[in-house]
Write a protein that holds these residues in place. Structure first.
Motif, mmCIF file in Angstrom:
data_model
loop_
_atom_site.group_PDB
_atom_site.id
_atom_site.type_symbol
_atom_site.label_atom_id
_atom_site.label_comp_id
_atom_site.label_asym_id
_atom_site.label_seq_id
_atom_site.Cartn_x
_atom_site.Cartn_y
_atom_site.Cartn_z
ATOM 1 N N GLU B 212 7.273 27.229 74.074
ATOM 2 C CA GLU B 212 6.803 27.002 72.705
ATOM 3 C C GLU B 212 7.928 26.522 71.796
ATOM 4 O O GLU B 212 7.754 25.591 71.011
ATOM 5 C CB GLU B 212 6.247 28.303 72.121
ATOM 6 N N LEU B 213 9.066 27.178 71.897
ATOM 7 C CA LEU B 213 10.229 26.794 71.077
ATOM 8 C C LEU B 213 10.539 25.314 71.253
ATOM 9 O O LEU B 213 10.761 24.579 70.284
ATOM 10 C CB LEU B 213 11.434 27.653 71.478
ATOM 11 N N LEU B 214 10.540 24.859 72.506
ATOM 12 C CA LEU B 214 10.882 23.458 72.763
ATOM 13 C C LEU B 214 9.793 22.529 72.236
ATOM 14 O O LEU B 214 10.082 21.518 71.594
ATOM 15 C CB LEU B 214 11.106 23.249 74.268
ATOM 16 N N VAL B 216 7.450 23.037 69.873
ATOM 17 C CA VAL B 216 7.376 23.021 68.408
ATOM 18 C C VAL B 216 8.544 22.233 67.805
ATOM 19 O O VAL B 216 8.395 21.524 66.819
ATOM 20 C CB VAL B 216 7.347 24.472 67.861
ATOM 21 N N ASN B 217 9.714 22.352 68.438
ATOM 22 C CA ASN B 217 10.876 21.617 67.944
ATOM 23 C C ASN B 217 10.958 20.194 68.491
ATOM 24 O O ASN B 217 11.955 19.502 68.264
ATOM 25 C CB ASN B 217 12.156 22.381 68.293
ATOM 26 N N ARG B 218 9.932 19.766 69.219
ATOM 27 C CA ARG B 218 9.905 18.429 69.846
ATOM 28 C C ARG B 218 11.166 18.142 70.655
ATOM 29 O O ARG B 218 11.749 17.047 70.589
ATOM 30 C CB ARG B 218 9.714 17.337 68.779
ATOM 31 N N LEU B 219 11.578 19.141 71.403
ATOM 32 C CA LEU B 219 12.767 18.994 72.236
ATOM 33 C C LEU B 219 12.379 18.919 73.701
ATOM 34 O O LEU B 219 11.421 19.568 74.131
ATOM 35 C CB LEU B 219 13.709 20.177 72.035
ATOM 36 N N PHE D 24 7.714 25.825 60.952
ATOM 37 C CA PHE D 24 7.994 26.069 62.363
ATOM 38 C C PHE D 24 7.333 27.351 62.886
ATOM 39 O O PHE D 24 7.281 27.574 64.085
ATOM 40 C CB PHE D 24 9.508 26.180 62.608
ATOM 41 N N LEU D 106 19.271 21.857 77.706
ATOM 42 C CA LEU D 106 18.728 20.493 77.655
ATOM 43 C C LEU D 106 19.601 19.461 78.352
ATOM 44 O O LEU D 106 19.164 18.340 78.603
ATOM 45 C CB LEU D 106 18.516 20.073 76.192
ATOM 46 N N GLN D 193 16.932 11.764 66.748
ATOM 47 C CA GLN D 193 16.536 11.858 68.155
ATOM 48 C C GLN D 193 15.951 10.522 68.637
ATOM 49 O O GLN D 193 16.272 10.043 69.736
ATOM 50 C CB GLN D 193 15.498 12.971 68.278
ATOM 51 N N PRO D 199 18.316 14.409 72.881
ATOM 52 C CA PRO D 199 17.790 15.510 72.072
ATOM 53 C C PRO D 199 18.739 15.884 70.939
ATOM 54 O O PRO D 199 19.958 15.889 71.131
ATOM 55 C CB PRO D 199 17.676 16.679 73.067
ATOM 56 N N LYS D 209 11.939 29.983 65.891
ATOM 57 C CA LYS D 209 11.254 30.253 67.157
ATOM 58 C C LYS D 209 12.015 31.269 68.020
ATOM 59 O O LYS D 209 11.404 31.996 68.806
ATOM 60 C CB LYS D 209 11.049 28.953 67.941
#
Lengths: 235, 235, 235, 235, 235, 235
Positions: B212-214, B216-219, D24, D106, D193, D199, D209
């Motif tokens: 979810e963290l990734l 939501v952060n678009r990572l 967020f 990442l 990005q 990233p 998050k």
């Protein structure tokens, strides 16, 4: 026994490689070669590395049962080496591992010259797994896929020379390692060594002699380090 | 999408795990589960790790094509994680990686409590690959194979408690990590946390929330780090 | 050529060692042995290490001029190895260096079993110089001076067995290294290997085969790493 | 609860940041914001870091007593994080810590792009404290003080782009981290990005998050790692 | 007592150095100087380092017997320091060791400016032995042999300035160390410090004051760390 | 100038400490002592460390303006040392930093014996910040708060002896460091050194002599490493 984890080599090339391998062997030793019958054409990414292991593992098991004294993995990235060691009792030589250890004995810092940017991080991770990351100065690429290396040997030679020179001058390497078996089988290491004035480690010869070293000393990997996998079904 | 790399789980158990996974998800997120149809029963050695990658990779590719936002590898050892990242653009969560990073934020040193001695070295190597070896105090085992964990939950609970206590008292850990997904799906982490007085990281919940963290952060992972593998035939 | 840096060995013992050395050599290779005529009786401290270098260096220079293909330093601590490499072009094998690299290929962590507490720190520093400190689990001592090792071989054997067992059980080593050449020349490594169930690296055989590996591969240390010392008078 | 350790932000800016933070948050979570009433205007040096801790600590204590589930320190340098953890039971998120751990998942190496040269060394020390110094490729600065960042957003954008490009091309970073909260609240990470193809970790979203991850998993820092300080008078 | 391990200095130069040494000494302390009567002219390679130890060791032993309070090795490479510490009870100051520790207290990273490329690797190895390799940013050379340093002081000064500037600008050093005693005895450190705006550590003054620090605090090296060598004949 | 960051010491004790400090000073040097007028009673946690910095920083600034040559922070944890160095030009001695560097010169591994478990992790982090974590064998506690140390000196002595013995026997330390200024001011280091047979570093004497070393050598911290903080209002 030298195990080729890819399916991209023709019969004559396999035969040629067998001869090169045996040119490094001492009397009393001979090196056989076998390639998997399924898997990737060549090993140029993590994907290739993971995918090639299962068929090579089966080949390795047969090799041990046939009575061979040891196995050399036919790829500089040492794909699946821990799985081979879990499964086998005979020594398993990883050309990347053996070459990096030998290079560490020749100077303070070595550069690996490999083929494509895809394997740069995998080789850095390999060095880290071996605890040799402090000796690895850089990984440089000649930017040619495995199967094109022998198509234009002259150009491969020039690119190796260029990158070797930059490794020494810009990165501060005092030793070089050829970071791909197909690169190494071209037989250019002595030429490079002479031109560049630094040792150039050829993983082919180093692997053959490391296998001999282990066999003559009756050494193999520790089964405490690589315990046999629990028995169970694979569907 | 949570991908199970082994074939040893029955339909009901997969359904139960789906429910557990979703109990950690925020509104707006839901987690699906899928298992490979060929491969090892469970992942308990390097051999299992290497062999499970190819079928899981195919499943992962389908997952991305279907439109899922991310993938969680269903094994604490993160088998094949680099291959997934080379192949996919959507984020790939490794439960081992995510859990060790979270544990690193909770204290000065953590112990992983896992199942069998066969995975002790693989987990130490994983920590080293993540550059977190300095935070990993020890790896302890309860000495039970994956598929027996749920047979006698009471005994599993006692063994986890025993090893957790020794991790704190003898090894100096201040944080614990459950080092096997089947162990984690038993839902014992809060019980252990209460009994032992130290945080116990459950890779199930941590993986869901990291995904979810990734998202939501678009990572997602860097394609410079994991370039797509060169196109070629796999025979 | 195997160079003994101490003066404490009798002629027969030197002859015996020559035979042991040659028992590891491949056809086409033979190993000669020579001892310095001045210097310490044996190498058991930093003092001995520093003091033995000058006479051994002279012997080494003669060896190269005579036409030998390489040199093995006859002491596990590799005393003066950098000075030999500055001075010579032919490869210089350090038994400690070669053995630790080989041990690193056999498992995750090795213990060195050596003679006296005086050399424990020197060997740890050697591992650190080689960047292999992460692989060195511990250094254990049998607490016997070099020249007494062969007086009561049975007792030496028992002490090696005891310390080897503790290395595995208490320190977590999965591989052992005999950390003294006189210890190694007793020929006990296979016995220990069988009894203890872990690989036992014998620096004698490893050094001979490492020398061969380098010679066959036409490798020697990098002169960028070990430039020749500036010419000048030594009074 | 997001705690701003400086006094330099106006009411509207605090409100704007509250909205960004909540953008967020998952349903069921809401983030509040509060600033200290005494202390430095902004955090741009070790001096600022040390001086801001005492008033923020008092604010944090009130926050816990009010019943909040967790705290996010409002500065990328994580000033006083250990003191907060000694004092509180609820989880304390350091944006620098959380962002560096996420960036580590990442790729192989990240660059932090921060504001002024004064915080370059503090951020390198922070990475070292987290045992992530091997993943930190470089720290780059756009050379603008905190309170001027929003004055000329267009210029800030250009400078971030320039330094981001150099991080990738010259330093070899494959991942970027915005190393200042005021920089991060400008909402430029997705733009960067897209432009840079790697990233870009935004500590704002990552912190929110991470707080959720900890709360949902019922995790907080280990009290063995951060024991409560001995009771005594502070004059 | 300051012990010169080479034979290349004339009587007047030794006298001049004695005066410089004493200019750093506190009241109650005086520094004597003595040179070996055999050995290399100067120390400019591993060979010189190894060869100079034996005569200096004899001189050191006499020094202790005469009643001196401590010894300073008269070479920045600290040749034989472990042998001195095995043999003596009084404190032994290595100028390289002391200077690198002091430089570590002044900033985040230092550059050593030394004489010839032959000592670059030895100094890097020294930093590694001291566990200070993370603080050593680079080693730079002015490319002048020891005995020529004082022949053209003006040129030496210019070269030191040039290399110092590059250390700061290109290598990112914030502190400099003069890496050769003959360089240091030229008395240029304050001039360089003023010109370059960074601290320049002079091993002469640092060694004298470190000796005092140890004597006043009644400290000497641990005999557990450096046990006396086993008694035996040296032929 | 020795700056006490806590308010818990009475006038007579400050006077006594001034005398002890001066007993280590060379002729020409004298050490003054001053305590803050607000702040924690003593420094026994991260909270205390952070809170004490602001008042001590003000005291430090006055000290420099008065014309003192240097400053010693009156706490082994070196609280706020980077802030002092950002603010001041005169050298700032951290007793923890100086003592760990000196201990590193005396052996291969030291143990710090400190007061309470609350400062164990802070001291380990300090060693890591100094890049000396490899030399720090362990941190042991006598489990007595700062202000009780002098109440029962005999018992403090026994506890120091006990922990010192365990450090040597169980942890393998060859050198000890007293890890608290109030502990160090009891004057027990020589007694302990004699009883335990290993060097015992007293941070009081080491700090005084390190200050002298820096002043006599005209050295202070690099302003490139610790740039002055940007000017701005602190409300």
């Amino acid at each position: 026994m030298y195990l080729v984890p890819g399916v991209g080599l023709k019969h004559e090339e396999l035969e040629r490689r067998r001869r090169v391998l045996n040119s490094f062997a001492s009397q009393g030793f001979s090196v056989d070669i076998a390639a998997v019958s399924s898997g990737p054409l060549s090993i140029e990414s993590y994907c290739d590395e993971y995918v090639c292991v299962q068929p090579t593992l089966e080949l390795a098991l047969k090799t041990e049962q046939t009575g061979y004294d040891g196995i050399i993995i036919g790829c500089f990235g040492d794909p699946g080496i821990e799985a081979f060691r879990e499964t086998l009792k005979i020594p398993v030589v990883g050309p990347g591992e053996a070459s990096m250890h030998v290079a560490s004995m020749l100077g303070y810092g070595f550069t690996i010259i490999t083929i494509l940017k895809n394997v740069v991080n995998p080789l850095k991770v390999l060095a880290r797994k071996l605890s040799l990351e402090d000796k690895l100065v850089s990984v440089r690429v000649i930017d040619k896929p495995v199967l094109s290396l022998s198509e234009n040997v002259e150009n491969t030679k020039i690119r190796l020379l260029e990158e070797g020179e930059m490794a020494v001058k810009e990165d501060g390497a005092d030793t070089l390692v050829l970071g791909c078996m197909s690169e190494a089988f071209l037989g250019l290491s002595e030429f490079l060594q002479e031109k560049l004035g630094v040792p150039v480690v050829n993983p082919v010869g180093v692997s053959v002699k490391t296998a001999e070293l282990l066999v003559v000393n009756r050494l193999s990997h520790s089964k405490l380090a690589y315990p046999p996998p629990p028995k169970k079904l694979v569907v």
